[in-house]
Design an enzyme around this catalytic site. Structure first.
Site, PDB file in Angstrom:
ATOM      1  N   ASP A  16      -4.852  -6.934 -11.898  1.00  0.00           N
ATOM      2  CA  ASP A  16      -3.669  -7.548 -11.295  1.00  0.00           C
ATOM      3  C   ASP A  16      -2.697  -8.030 -12.365  1.00  0.00           C
ATOM      4  O   ASP A  16      -1.483  -7.798 -12.274  1.00  0.00           O
ATOM      5  CB  ASP A  16      -4.084  -8.730 -10.416  1.00  0.00           C
ATOM      6  N   ARG A  41       8.718   2.180   6.536  1.00  0.00           N
ATOM      7  CA  ARG A  41       9.357   1.257   7.476  1.00  0.00           C
ATOM      8  C   ARG A  41      10.879   1.309   7.376  1.00  0.00           C
ATOM      9  O   ARG A  41      11.573   0.429   7.860  1.00  0.00           O
ATOM     10  CB  ARG A  41       8.832  -0.159   7.242  1.00  0.00           C
ATOM     11  N   LYS A  77       0.838  -1.196   0.000  1.00  0.00           N
ATOM     12  CA  LYS A  77       0.000   0.000   0.000  1.00  0.00           C
ATOM     13  C   LYS A  77       0.874   1.247   0.000  1.00  0.00           C
ATOM     14  O   LYS A  77       1.532   1.556   0.993  1.00  0.00           O
ATOM     15  CB  LYS A  77      -0.917   0.001   1.227  1.00  0.00           C
TER      16      LYS A  77
END
EC number: 2.8.3.21
Length: 405
Positions: free
Chosen positions: A169, A104, A97
């Site tokens: 996808d 992070r 996302k």
């Protein structure tokens, strides 16, 4: 760099690709690389395997030819191991996302400190930047289709409908594959890596571009049509014969002339509405568009698919039967090209599914392995980048890695 044990084949032999992502979009990019000969490492969560594993059959196709690494890439020594792996990696693909990796602490700049030539492909629903309202939202096939203007163009006249199975996808995964290869070409030329921002909705925006151009450059939006017909052109789309469905494309001067004779509309040829040399019948602009559809529907309904195919072959009108899935593997074209194939799973079962595509003449792809189990190759991969048995066991004991039981 020594590679992991695997046969050498395909146009991408010797290339190391690593991907982190679940389900379909990102892993489909990895699948393409793996089937074309690259060494592809699939990173999974230590505690929880890829959610695709709950599916009974599809993962055996989508995760074949891969090396399975179970590693916590965001924490302590697990992060160190991941960054060490990046030093020997050509292409890294992550699907998440928005800028999840950057949040992070694993930014492009951190990765390039360890490997300046690294090609990084970020695949997300809404991109790595934009508005807070959208950038960090989760996205799947239908979300990307809905947000892109693609979904609203498909379906029935009374209701839009998404395209299945999981079109956004697969298109996004292929985009990641091609973009990463383009970036790799430049990186090898310049010695400088690249970061690619692939937003699924932008991929589908491009897939839906054909009709949109009329709106962006004139304000006219093509309407959806019923029963699978082409929105613009008569004689194009899905039609029902006496014993099933066909698709056809009534395109070309001679094709229209001969077809009109068959369906009883020869008197409309060489009129102001359908002048000589007409190659397409515009469903909206031509006043006879609805009549053409009515007559064509009636003619096709009175003939079998075999009769229609034979006649259209004589007229050089493109058409094809709408095949059911059970019909695929016995179709002579499928058989001749081995479009459906079989391979062995890791537990010795035979699995059947689509073969590798496209077909490379001089350096063909190959299926050399079924889907690996969770953590199956963790030890081999870590040893490959310099970790000892003790190092690996320490990672496992801290919950930062998982090896095969």
């Amino acid at each position: 760099m020594d590679h992991l044990p695997m046969p050498k084949f395909g146009p991408l032999a010797g290339l190391r690709v690593v991907f982190s992502g679940i389900e379909i979009a990102g892993p489909f990019a990895g699948q393409m690389f793996a089937e074309w000969g690259a060494e592809v490492i699939w990173i999974e969560n230590v505690a929880w395997a890829d959610t695709i594993r709950v599916q009974p059959n599809y993962p055996q196709l989508s995760r074949r030819n891969l090396h399975a690494l179970s590693l916590n890439i965001f924490k302590d020594e697990g992060r160190e191991a991941f960054l060490k792996l990046m030093e020997t990696t050509d292409i890294f693909i992550e699907a998440s996302k928005g800028p999840a990796f950057a949040r992070r602490g694993i930014t492009d700049e951190v990765l390039w400190q360890h490997n300046p030539k690294l090609v990084i492909a970020h695949l997300s629903g809404f991109g790595q930047y934009g508005t807070e309202e959208y950038t960090n939202l989760p996205a799947y096939n239908t979300i990307a289709q809905a947000f892109s203007g693609y979904l609203i163009q498909n379906g029935d006249v009374d209701q839009p409908m998404p395209a299945f199975p999981y079109t956004a996808d697969y298109f996004s995964g292929l985009t990641a594959t091609t973009a990463a290869l383009a970036a790799l070409h430049k990186a090898r030329e310049t010695g400088k890596g690249e970061s690619i921002d692939i937003a699924m909705y932008e991929v589908m925006l491009r897939m839906g571009q054909y009709f949109m151009m009329d709106y962006f450059n004139g304000g006219e939006m093509c309407p959806r049509m019923s029963k699978g017909k082409d929105p613009y052109y008569a004689g194009c789309g899905l039609y029902k014969c006496a014993d099933g469905y066909i698709v056809m494309e009534l395109v070309g001067i001679t094709q229209i002339e001969e077809c009109f004779k068959d369906i009883g509309l020869a008197h409309l040829l060489s009129t102001p509405e359908i002048p000589e040399g007409t190659q397409l019948i515009h469903r909206i602009e031509c006043p006879y568009g609805p009549l053409v559809e009515e007559k064509l529907d009636a003619w096709l309904a009175a003939h079998t698919i075999a009769e229609v195919k034979e006649r259209f072959a004589e007229l050089n009108i493109a058409c094809a039967k709408v095949l059911t899935v059970p019909e695929l593997e016995s179709n002579p074209q499928y058989v001749a090209r081995e479009s459906i194939t079989q391979w062995q799973t890791m537990d010795g079962r035979t699995c059947k599914g689509p073969n590798i595509m496209p077909k490379f003449k001089n350096n063909p792809g190959q299926i050399w392995r079924g889907m690996p189990s969770h953590g199956m190759d963790t030890a081999a991969i870590l040893k490959n980048i310099g970790y000892s048995e003790n190092d690996i066991q320490e990672l496992v004991s801290k919950g930062l890695a998982k090896v095969e039981d």
